[in-house]
Design an enzyme around this catalytic site. Structure first.
Site, mmCIF file in Angstrom:
data_model
loop_
_atom_site.group_PDB
_atom_site.id
_atom_site.type_symbol
_atom_site.label_atom_id
_atom_site.label_comp_id
_atom_site.label_asym_id
_atom_site.label_seq_id
_atom_site.Cartn_x
_atom_site.Cartn_y
_atom_site.Cartn_z
ATOM 1 N N LYS A 117 0.833 -1.218 0.000
ATOM 2 C CA LYS A 117 0.000 0.000 0.000
ATOM 3 C C LYS A 117 0.861 1.259 0.000
ATOM 4 O O LYS A 117 0.510 2.247 -0.646
ATOM 5 C CB LYS A 117 -0.975 -0.009 1.191
ATOM 6 C CG LYS A 117 -2.057 -1.059 1.031
ATOM 7 C CD LYS A 117 -3.351 -0.739 1.762
ATOM 8 C CE LYS A 117 -4.409 -1.784 1.384
ATOM 9 N NZ LYS A 117 -5.679 -1.613 2.068
ATOM 10 N N LYS A 198 -5.234 -10.538 -6.136
ATOM 11 C CA LYS A 198 -6.379 -10.864 -5.276
ATOM 12 C C LYS A 198 -7.515 -9.904 -5.549
ATOM 13 O O LYS A 198 -7.281 -8.723 -5.823
ATOM 14 C CB LYS A 198 -5.953 -10.852 -3.797
ATOM 15 C CG LYS A 198 -6.408 -9.653 -3.001
ATOM 16 C CD LYS A 198 -6.202 -9.782 -1.513
ATOM 17 C CE LYS A 198 -6.403 -8.408 -0.880
ATOM 18 N NZ LYS A 198 -7.623 -8.210 -0.117
ATOM 19 N N LYS A 201 -11.339 -4.594 -2.810
ATOM 20 C CA LYS A 201 -12.304 -3.491 -2.859
ATOM 21 C C LYS A 201 -11.701 -2.278 -3.520
ATOM 22 O O LYS A 201 -12.380 -1.506 -4.170
ATOM 23 C CB LYS A 201 -12.663 -3.062 -1.433
ATOM 24 C CG LYS A 201 -13.605 -3.947 -0.718
ATOM 25 C CD LYS A 201 -14.036 -3.215 0.550
ATOM 26 C CE LYS A 201 -14.225 -4.191 1.678
ATOM 27 N NZ LYS A 201 -13.472 -3.830 2.868
HETATM 28 P P1 ATP Z 1 -8.890 -3.515 0.397
HETATM 29 O O1 ATP Z 1 -8.652 -4.110 -0.941
HETATM 30 O O2 ATP Z 1 -9.510 -2.147 0.355
HETATM 31 O O3 ATP Z 1 -7.719 -3.629 1.322
HETATM 32 P P2 ATP Z 1 -10.249 -5.921 1.024
HETATM 33 O O4 ATP Z 1 -11.074 -6.249 -0.151
HETATM 34 O O5 ATP Z 1 -8.989 -6.671 1.225
HETATM 35 O O6 ATP Z 1 -10.028 -4.375 1.062
HETATM 36 P P3 ATP Z 1 -10.893 -6.045 3.851
HETATM 37 O O7 ATP Z 1 -11.932 -5.262 4.546
HETATM 38 O O8 ATP Z 1 -9.477 -5.640 4.020
HETATM 39 O O9 ATP Z 1 -11.198 -6.102 2.285
HETATM 40 O O10 ATP Z 1 -11.033 -7.575 4.237
HETATM 41 C C1 ATP Z 1 -12.139 -8.174 4.865
HETATM 42 C C2 ATP Z 1 -11.951 -9.693 4.929
HETATM 43 O O11 ATP Z 1 -12.041 -10.238 3.614
HETATM 44 C C3 ATP Z 1 -10.592 -10.124 5.477
HETATM 45 O O12 ATP Z 1 -10.763 -11.252 6.311
HETATM 46 C C4 ATP Z 1 -9.817 -10.498 4.248
HETATM 47 O O13 ATP Z 1 -8.813 -11.449 4.528
HETATM 48 C C5 ATP Z 1 -10.907 -11.070 3.356
HETATM 49 N N1 ATP Z 1 -10.564 -10.944 1.941
HETATM 50 C C6 ATP Z 1 -10.347 -9.780 1.271
HETATM 51 N N2 ATP Z 1 -10.076 -10.028 -0.026
HETATM 52 C C7 ATP Z 1 -10.125 -11.381 -0.181
HETATM 53 C C8 ATP Z 1 -9.967 -12.252 -1.307
HETATM 54 N N3 ATP Z 1 -9.686 -11.784 -2.502
HETATM 55 N N4 ATP Z 1 -10.086 -13.581 -1.103
HETATM 56 C C9 ATP Z 1 -10.383 -14.078 0.126
HETATM 57 N N5 ATP Z 1 -10.564 -13.310 1.224
HETATM 58 C C10 ATP Z 1 -10.451 -11.978 1.083
#
Ligand code: ATP
Ligand code: LTN
Length: 341
Positions: A117, A198, A201
């Protein structure tokens, strides 16, 4: 003291930073819902974490309520789970400061999420670096044994464990040592536009993610466009060139709860990747459409959402505040009576 509990405690968190996607659902939320009877669970909407990257205030306010409604729509039951907003419980910010004073800088600089990040920002904010200390406080305040998360969070939970161990060593047994619990299926759902990244969001590319609020047609279109390869073989595989097909099969497996072999049997007669994509889209729609409908209903009832979050914050404070008092006493702070419950 580290308490002995009959039911293990679960704590997990999620940031209110945009629409939830299939990775969040399959990697985390679905598993929280499935296990809400087995364990005593705390699910936290981590708004203090969200502001480690600038959030437009109105978007943060809206995002927090939307996330609460989506979690409820996905099946989190406030009668069985303590669902709350992190900033409603002051102990989190305070624990973060105390723990930062025993956390070596080198531990934080090594975090892969920080490095990734930070590389995207021109000026790196301090909170982005200390983010995992806030996260450690979240978990340790509730004596959580288990932290169900996606694969990307493993390193942060291990850091929380190291911080707990260091505190216990310096000040005596205070914290339970938490461990990450990572699902076997869909621990890392990949982007549909690029199966080497991955699903996230914060990635804004069209066709990258399937959001829990997407319409049936949007979901069908996203899968239709999903990147695969030039072959025909439908198989689970670690080969980089088969990452797209593997991702589709993993999504299908986690959504339906079927075994690898059953999944392969389901697709034995499939007519190429087009057929595969269509059938994956249909199981995902069957899982997501009811969530989207319940979400719309919940968003209409602001008073009920407020009531649930107020009740969650009250229950969370009842756990976190006495724990914080214990931590401060251990460290040698004078704790006035008005800060005790
Ligand atoms: P950002 O991309 O903005 O960091 P994020 O999509 O990773 O956000 P978080 O709120 O950080 O979302 O994560 C919430 C939960 O979802 C965490 O337990 C994280 O490990 C899980 N998670 C996020 N992305 C994935 C993915 N691609 N596959 C499986 N689990 C995920
Ligand atoms: N960093 C996590 C969110 C998070 C969390 C937590 C997860 C904050 N505090 C405590 C588990 C336990 C993320 O980005 N997914």
């Amino acid at each position: 003291m580290v308490p002995e509990r009959e039911r293990p405690r679960v704590f997990s968190g999620i940031q209110p930073t945009g629409s939830l996607h299939l990775g969040n659902y399959l990697g985390a939320i679905k598993r929280w819902v499935e296990r809400q009877d087995e364990k005593e669970s705390f699910i936290c909407i981590v708004d203090l974490h969200a502001v480690t990257v600038y959030q437009e205030p109105e978007a943060l306010r809206r995002g927090t309520r939307q996330l609460a409604a989506l979690l409820l729509a996905a099946g989190i039951d406030p009668a069985r789970v303590t669902l709350f907003v992190q900033s409603h419980v002051r102990a989190h910010a305070e624990a973060s400061w105390l723990l930062s004073c025993i956390t070596p800088l080198g531990w934080l600089e090594r975090m892969t999420q920080f490095k990734a990040k930070a590389a995207q920002q021109q000026s790196v904010l301090t909170g982005l670096l200390t983010y995992p200390v806030l996260q450690a406080g979240d978990i340790l305040l509730y004596d959580a044994d288990e932290v169900p998360v996606g694969e990307d969070q493993k390193q942060h939970i291990e850091l929380a464990r190291d911080v707990a161990q260091r505190f216990n060593h310096l000040y005596g047994d205070t914290f339970v040592l938490p461990r990450p619990v990572i699902g076997e299926a869909a621990a890392r759902v990949m982007g549909l536009d690029d199966p080497t990244r991955k699903m996230s969001k914060s990635a804004k590319a069209r066709g990258h993610a399937v959001r829990l609020t997407d319409s049936d047609d949007e979901i069908r279109r996203a899968f239709k466009r999903a990147v695969t390869d030039s072959g025909r073989e439908i198989a689970f595989s670690d080969e980089p060139e088969k990452a797209g097909v593997n991702n589709l099969l993993e999504i299908y497996r986690a959504t339906t709860g079927r075994s690898r072999q059953q999944v392969l049997d389901d697709f034995a007669g499939a007519r190429g990747y087009g057929d595969l994509k269509q059938r994956v889209a249909e199981v995902v729609i069957a899982a997501i459409a009811p969530i989207r409908r319940r979400y719309r209903e919940l968003m209409e009832d602001a008073a009920e959402l407020d009531r649930i979050l107020r009740q969650g914050a009250e229950a969370a404070r009842a756990e976190a505040e006495p724990k914080l008092v214990e931590v401060k006493e251990r460290m040698g702070f004078e704790v006035p009576d008005e800060l005790r419950r």
